[in-house]
Design an enzyme around this catalytic site. Sequence first.
Site, PDB file in Angstrom:
ATOM      1  N   LYS A 152     -13.755  11.311  -9.830  1.00 39.44           N
ATOM      2  CA  LYS A 152     -14.567  11.434 -11.045  1.00 39.44           C
ATOM      3  C   LYS A 152     -14.919  12.904 -11.260  1.00 39.44           C
ATOM      4  O   LYS A 152     -15.038  13.673 -10.297  1.00 39.44           O
ATOM      5  CB  LYS A 152     -15.868  10.633 -10.921  1.00 39.44           C
ATOM      6  CG  LYS A 152     -15.686   9.162 -10.579  1.00 39.44           C
ATOM      7  CD  LYS A 152     -15.212   8.347 -11.761  1.00 39.44           C
ATOM      8  CE  LYS A 152     -15.205   6.861 -11.431  1.00 39.44           C
ATOM      9  NZ  LYS A 152     -14.224   6.125 -12.187  1.00 39.44           N
ATOM     10  N   VAL A 182      -2.194  18.443 -11.538  1.00 36.44           N
ATOM     11  CA  VAL A 182      -1.045  18.937 -10.775  1.00 36.44           C
ATOM     12  C   VAL A 182      -0.260  17.773 -10.179  1.00 36.44           C
ATOM     13  O   VAL A 182       0.979  17.770 -10.189  1.00 36.44           O
ATOM     14  CB  VAL A 182      -1.499  19.928  -9.669  1.00 36.44           C
ATOM     15  CG1 VAL A 182      -0.351  20.256  -8.714  1.00 36.44           C
ATOM     16  CG2 VAL A 182      -2.043  21.212 -10.299  1.00 36.44           C
ATOM     17  N   ASP A 191       0.885  -1.172   0.000  1.00 32.77           N
ATOM     18  CA  ASP A 191       0.000   0.000   0.000  1.00 32.77           C
ATOM     19  C   ASP A 191       0.913   1.210   0.000  1.00 32.77           C
ATOM     20  O   ASP A 191       1.580   1.490   1.002  1.00 32.77           O
ATOM     21  CB  ASP A 191      -0.886  -0.019   1.249  1.00 32.77           C
ATOM     22  CG  ASP A 191      -1.780   1.214   1.341  1.00 32.77           C
ATOM     23  OD1 ASP A 191      -1.670   2.107   0.474  1.00 32.77           O
ATOM     24  OD2 ASP A 191      -2.583   1.294   2.293  1.00 32.77           O
ATOM     25  N   ILE A 192       0.958   1.941  -1.115  1.00 30.99           N
ATOM     26  CA  ILE A 192       1.934   3.031  -1.215  1.00 30.99           C
ATOM     27  C   ILE A 192       1.613   4.176  -0.258  1.00 30.99           C
ATOM     28  O   ILE A 192       2.469   5.009   0.017  1.00 30.99           O
ATOM     29  CB  ILE A 192       2.128   3.530  -2.668  1.00 30.99           C
ATOM     30  CG1 ILE A 192       0.908   4.287  -3.196  1.00 30.99           C
ATOM     31  CG2 ILE A 192       2.520   2.392  -3.603  1.00 30.99           C
ATOM     32  CD1 ILE A 192       1.196   5.120  -4.445  1.00 30.99           C
ATOM     33  N   SER A 246       0.729  11.169 -16.706  1.00 29.82           N
ATOM     34  CA  SER A 246      -0.411  11.386 -17.596  1.00 29.82           C
ATOM     35  C   SER A 246      -0.222  12.640 -18.432  1.00 29.82           C
ATOM     36  O   SER A 246       0.384  13.613 -17.979  1.00 29.82           O
ATOM     37  CB  SER A 246      -1.692  11.532 -16.772  1.00 29.82           C
ATOM     38  OG  SER A 246      -2.778  11.938 -17.594  1.00 29.82           O
ATOM     39  N   VAL A 273      -7.516   5.292 -20.919  1.00 27.98           N
ATOM     40  CA  VAL A 273      -7.721   3.841 -20.914  1.00 27.98           C
ATOM     41  C   VAL A 273      -9.002   3.464 -20.171  1.00 27.98           C
ATOM     42  O   VAL A 273      -9.308   4.038 -19.120  1.00 27.98           O
ATOM     43  CB  VAL A 273      -6.504   3.138 -20.253  1.00 27.98           C
ATOM     44  CG1 VAL A 273      -6.706   1.639 -20.174  1.00 27.98           C
ATOM     45  CG2 VAL A 273      -5.233   3.464 -21.035  1.00 27.98           C
ATOM     46  N   ARG A 274      -9.716   2.490 -20.711  1.00 33.96           N
ATOM     47  CA  ARG A 274     -10.957   2.016 -20.065  1.00 33.96           C
ATOM     48  C   ARG A 274     -10.620   1.270 -18.771  1.00 33.96           C
ATOM     49  O   ARG A 274     -10.176   0.129 -18.793  1.00 33.96           O
ATOM     50  CB  ARG A 274     -11.725   1.079 -21.004  1.00 33.96           C
ATOM     51  CG  ARG A 274     -12.347   1.781 -22.190  1.00 33.96           C
ATOM     52  CD  ARG A 274     -13.237   0.858 -23.010  1.00 33.96           C
ATOM     53  NE  ARG A 274     -12.515  -0.234 -23.649  1.00 33.96           N
ATOM     54  CZ  ARG A 274     -11.832  -0.115 -24.801  1.00 33.96           C
ATOM     55  NH1 ARG A 274     -11.751   1.035 -25.421  1.00 33.96           N
ATOM     56  NH2 ARG A 274     -11.222  -1.171 -25.315  1.00 33.96           N
ATOM     57  N   TYR A 322      -5.714  16.278 -10.110  1.00 36.53           N
ATOM     58  CA  TYR A 322      -5.088  15.129 -10.781  1.00 36.53           C
ATOM     59  C   TYR A 322      -3.966  15.622 -11.693  1.00 36.53           C
ATOM     60  O   TYR A 322      -2.852  15.081 -11.685  1.00 36.53           O
ATOM     61  CB  TYR A 322      -6.134  14.353 -11.591  1.00 36.53           C
ATOM     62  CG  TYR A 322      -5.578  13.125 -12.271  1.00 36.53           C
ATOM     63  CD1 TYR A 322      -5.316  11.965 -11.544  1.00 36.53           C
ATOM     64  CD2 TYR A 322      -5.303  13.126 -13.641  1.00 36.53           C
ATOM     65  CE1 TYR A 322      -4.795  10.833 -12.159  1.00 36.53           C
ATOM     66  CE2 TYR A 322      -4.776  11.996 -14.267  1.00 36.53           C
ATOM     67  CZ  TYR A 322      -4.527  10.860 -13.514  1.00 36.53           C
ATOM     68  OH  TYR A 322      -4.003   9.746 -14.123  1.00 36.53           O
ATOM     69  N   ASN A 364       2.732   2.427 -10.713  1.00 36.06           N
ATOM     70  CA  ASN A 364       1.470   2.591 -11.418  1.00 36.06           C
ATOM     71  C   ASN A 364       0.342   3.041 -10.496  1.00 36.06           C
ATOM     72  O   ASN A 364      -0.617   3.661 -10.953  1.00 36.06           O
ATOM     73  CB  ASN A 364       1.110   1.256 -12.093  1.00 36.06           C
ATOM     74  CG  ASN A 364      -0.346   1.208 -12.515  1.00 36.06           C
ATOM     75  OD1 ASN A 364      -0.724   1.828 -13.520  1.00 36.06           O
ATOM     76  ND2 ASN A 364      -1.183   0.520 -11.750  1.00 36.06           N
TER      77      ASN A 364
END
Length: 275
Positions: A94, A194, A61-62, A138, A229-230, A192, A88
Amino acid sequence: MSTKVAVVTGSNKGIGLAIVKALCQQFQGVVYLTSRDIGRGKETMDTLVSEGLKPMFHQLDINDLSSITAAAKYFKEKYGGVDILVNNAGIAFKGADTTPFAIQAEVTLKTNFFATRDMLTHFLPLIKPGGRVVNVSSFVGSRALNQCSPALQERFRSEDLSEEELAGLMERFVKETQKDEHKQGGWPETAYGVSKTGVTALSMILARRLSKERPGDKILLNACCPGWVRTDMAGTKAPKSPEEGAETPVYLALLPPDATQPHGRFVSDKEVQPW
């Protein structure tokens, strides 16, 4: 010959899982699927085993420093280090989420930037000569960078930006969102974005440090964009499958032994992108 080992964080689903699958098929070594939740991680591992793949599992758990240090100790003692690290694990709220922006900023940066930084602090010393480090960033981070004030853009792009200064900038963003002053502070309206600007900038800083401190070890460290990506995180409308999203991270993880580039770059669709 010692056993080669690859570790992928946040890999019980989505892009991380697709990266594990591809490495199981293409990497000559042991591939570790890791996740926060032991039950879910082992369930995913069993599914892969039933498909004829042979991953291993370790809890990681990072967001939990003791989990990072326990995993680092395990890989150091069992394998003498790590050959491939793919950072990753990450989160995103959302678009329709009504959580206040200041909380979104704090939570998003805590995982995507600060916890990824903790992983690198503890795992970078374990990377063996010839190793590969891939930080999943990203294009949203590049877009966010271009929406920052000229002064912030200059710092994020600077060759003399230090890890401490970068962490300070990330902390400043979070603090300014809490006072609703981030716009005046020169920041865009995307936590997200930043967080991923931070991940890409951190990758460049650490690559410079590796070149300076371990020049003979031929370690290559890069940030990349898997694309839209889905996944549970990005939703069902995204154009790429997880397998397609895994292509660039896997390409960077498996750069040939004699490769010297890319290093300290932001890579998308296997091509170095401007920063």
